[in-house]
Design an enzyme around this catalytic site. Structure first.
Site, PDB file in Angstrom:
ATOM      1  N   ASP A 156       0.849  -1.199   0.000  1.00  0.00           N
ATOM      2  CA  ASP A 156       0.000   0.000   0.000  1.00  0.00           C
ATOM      3  C   ASP A 156       0.885   1.250   0.000  1.00  0.00           C
ATOM      4  O   ASP A 156       1.839   1.344   0.781  1.00  0.00           O
ATOM      5  CB  ASP A 156      -0.863  -0.053   1.279  1.00  0.00           C
ATOM      6  CG  ASP A 156      -1.978   0.966   1.298  1.00  0.00           C
ATOM      7  OD1 ASP A 156      -2.431   1.381   0.222  1.00  0.00           O
ATOM      8  OD2 ASP A 156      -2.411   1.327   2.417  1.00  0.00           O
TER       9      ASP A 156
ATOM     10  N   HIS B 247      -8.050   9.946   3.593  1.00  0.00           N
ATOM     11  CA  HIS B 247      -7.619   8.963   4.584  1.00  0.00           C
ATOM     12  C   HIS B 247      -8.008   9.414   5.995  1.00  0.00           C
ATOM     13  O   HIS B 247      -8.165  10.601   6.241  1.00  0.00           O
ATOM     14  CB  HIS B 247      -6.097   8.779   4.530  1.00  0.00           C
ATOM     15  CG  HIS B 247      -5.645   8.095   3.271  1.00  0.00           C
ATOM     16  ND1 HIS B 247      -5.107   8.777   2.214  1.00  0.00           N
ATOM     17  CD2 HIS B 247      -5.684   6.793   2.900  1.00  0.00           C
ATOM     18  CE1 HIS B 247      -4.809   7.914   1.234  1.00  0.00           C
ATOM     19  NE2 HIS B 247      -5.151   6.704   1.635  1.00  0.00           N
ATOM     20  N   GLY B 248      -8.156   8.436   6.883  1.00  0.00           N
ATOM     21  CA  GLY B 248      -8.357   8.756   8.292  1.00  0.00           C
ATOM     22  C   GLY B 248      -9.812   8.818   8.712  1.00  0.00           C
ATOM     23  O   GLY B 248     -10.717   8.394   7.979  1.00  0.00           O
TER      24      GLY B 248
HETATM   25  P1  13P Z   1      -9.067   4.773   5.343  1.00  0.00           P
HETATM   26  O1  13P Z   1      -8.221   5.702   6.135  1.00  0.00           O
HETATM   27  O2  13P Z   1     -10.358   5.399   4.931  1.00  0.00           O
HETATM   28  O3  13P Z   1      -9.294   3.470   6.021  1.00  0.00           O
HETATM   29  O4  13P Z   1      -8.275   4.458   3.972  1.00  0.00           O
HETATM   30  C1  13P Z   1      -7.275   3.483   3.936  1.00  0.00           C
HETATM   31  C2  13P Z   1      -6.470   3.518   2.697  1.00  0.00           C
HETATM   32  O5  13P Z   1      -6.778   4.180   1.729  1.00  0.00           O
HETATM   33  C3  13P Z   1      -5.255   2.682   2.665  1.00  0.00           C
HETATM   34  O6  13P Z   1      -4.518   2.873   1.504  1.00  0.00           O
HETATM   35  O1  G3H Z   2      -3.345   5.079   3.563  1.00  0.00           O
HETATM   36  C1  G3H Z   2      -2.662   4.727   4.496  1.00  0.00           C
HETATM   37  C2  G3H Z   2      -3.053   3.522   5.276  1.00  0.00           C
HETATM   38  O2  G3H Z   2      -4.147   3.803   6.091  1.00  0.00           O
HETATM   39  C3  G3H Z   2      -1.873   2.990   6.018  1.00  0.00           C
HETATM   40  O3  G3H Z   2      -1.592   3.735   7.157  1.00  0.00           O
HETATM   41  O4  G3H Z   2       0.800   4.226   6.861  1.00  0.00           O
HETATM   42  O5  G3H Z   2      -0.271   4.474   9.088  1.00  0.00           O
HETATM   43  O6  G3H Z   2       0.128   2.203   8.115  1.00  0.00           O
HETATM   44  P1  G3H Z   2      -0.130   3.671   7.855  1.00  0.00           P
HETATM   45 ZN    ZN Z   3      -4.652   4.888   0.776  1.00  0.00          ZN
END
Ligand code: 13P
Ligand code: G3H
Ligand code: ZN
Length: 326
Positions: free
Chosen positions: A93, A188-189
């Protein structure tokens, strides 16, 4: 069984979306596998075909660093043995170029995401193309991102800029990426919207119309931030004000417009936080990690099963398996 992300997308396209869930530790891993097989209380529960779903495990750079990437790989390989019916892909990711090459060379990952969305278009294309060339040599597919989500991802603080459909066509053509993460209003978040905003379906529709038939789209920042879990956190001493997420009833309409992968991380963190806060609030004498851990694995499994129902992936496991052995 670990499969290629492409196999999952081919089966899902236009009908449902595959949940892409982030993991960082053992309890999340166990809960995730159980949830995708409709087992909640224990690894030995009977598998429920109506709840069984293909899924994607996502590992962020932060997760790979948290305990060491080798622990994550070891856990996933063990989960494959403990849950032999599971059908899933393993995905990096939000990779940098360096992290993508590490995953491509490891031979463990089904797919990688190169996220150069903060770069100007030409640079995003050039970086993505380098990763695509190297990944394709090893039969690995690549997700790229165009446009900018709001919120915080790893060390990049983003400002919203929706994906331009015409640029998406140029980007896919020139970079050779296999799937595209689009910015259509999510972030995100746990604080996605300040009012009643939602997804920009008009932009998504245009992107799908202009891209080649069957080209898989990805939606990041897709947690629904359920009020129930936020309230449970706040009632157990948390302080999450005005948290909000994506309406779960928008997942399927997005899937019909080509979204094959829906990324969910924050929701899992909310479940973890609520369960642990409540458990220690209600059992102040307890200092053992296992009682809340067990509660969390069961609650997370149930949450995943619920989510897969909303994504339309619940009940698709056997069909995916059959689609691969033609
Ligand atoms: P959320 O923060 O909405 O869960 O999104 C996660 C995400 O896009 C990970 O790549
Ligand atoms: O988009 C990011 C994901 O929620 C991963 O989060 O980088 O804190 O593991 P992280
Ligand atoms: Zn993401």
């Amino acid at each position: 069984m670990i499969v290629t992300t492409d196999d999952l997308f081919k089966h899902a396209y236009g009908n449902y979306a595959v949940g892409a869930y982030n993991i960082n530790n053992l309890e999340q891993t166990v809960g995730l596998f159980r949830g995708n097989l409709g087992q909640s209380a224990s690894n030995d529960d009977p598998v429920d075909p109506a709840l069984s779903a293909p899924f994607i495990i996502q590992l962020s750079r932060g997760a790979r660093k948290y305990s060491d990437k080798r622990f994550l790989e070891g856990m996933i390989r063990t989960a494959e043995e403990v849950f032999p019916k599971a059908v899933f892909a393993v995905h990096l990711d939000h990779g940098t170029e360096e992290a993508c090459y590490d995953c491509i060379d490891s031979g463990f990952y089904s797919s990688v995401m190169i996220d150069a969305s903060h770069e100007p278009l030409a640079e995003n294309i050039a970086i993505t193309k380098r990763v695509v060339d190297r990944a394709h040599e090893k039969g690995i597919v690549v997700e790229a991102e165009l446009g900018q989500l709001g919120g915080v991802e790893e060390d990049v603080v983003g400002s919203v800029s929706l994906t331009d459909p015409d640029e998406a066509v140029e980007f896919v053509e020139k970079s050779g990426c296999d799937s595209l993460a689009v910015a259509i209003g999510t972030s995100h978040g746990a604080y996605k919207f300040t009012g009643s905003q939602g997804l920009h379906f008009d932009v998504l529709e245009k992107i799908q119309e202009l891209l080649p038939d069957g080209f898989p789209l990805v939606m990041h920042g897709s947690s629904s931030v359920p009020k129930e879990w936020v309230d449970r956190i706040n009632n157990a001493g948390g302080a999450m004000k005005n948290a909000s997420g994506v309406d779960e009833n928008q997942y399927l309409p997005a899937a019909k417009l080509g979204v094959c992968k829906v990324n969910i991380d924050t929701d899992g963190r909310l479940v973890w936080c609520a369960i642990h806060r409540e458990s220690f609030r209600d059992n102040p004498e307890n200092f053992d990690l296992r009682p809340p851990g067990e509660l969390f694995m069961a609650a997370y499994a149930r949450y995943i099963a619920h989510k897969n129902g909303k994504l339309g992936s619940a009940g698709q496991l056997e069909a995916v398996r059959k689609s691969r052995v033609k």
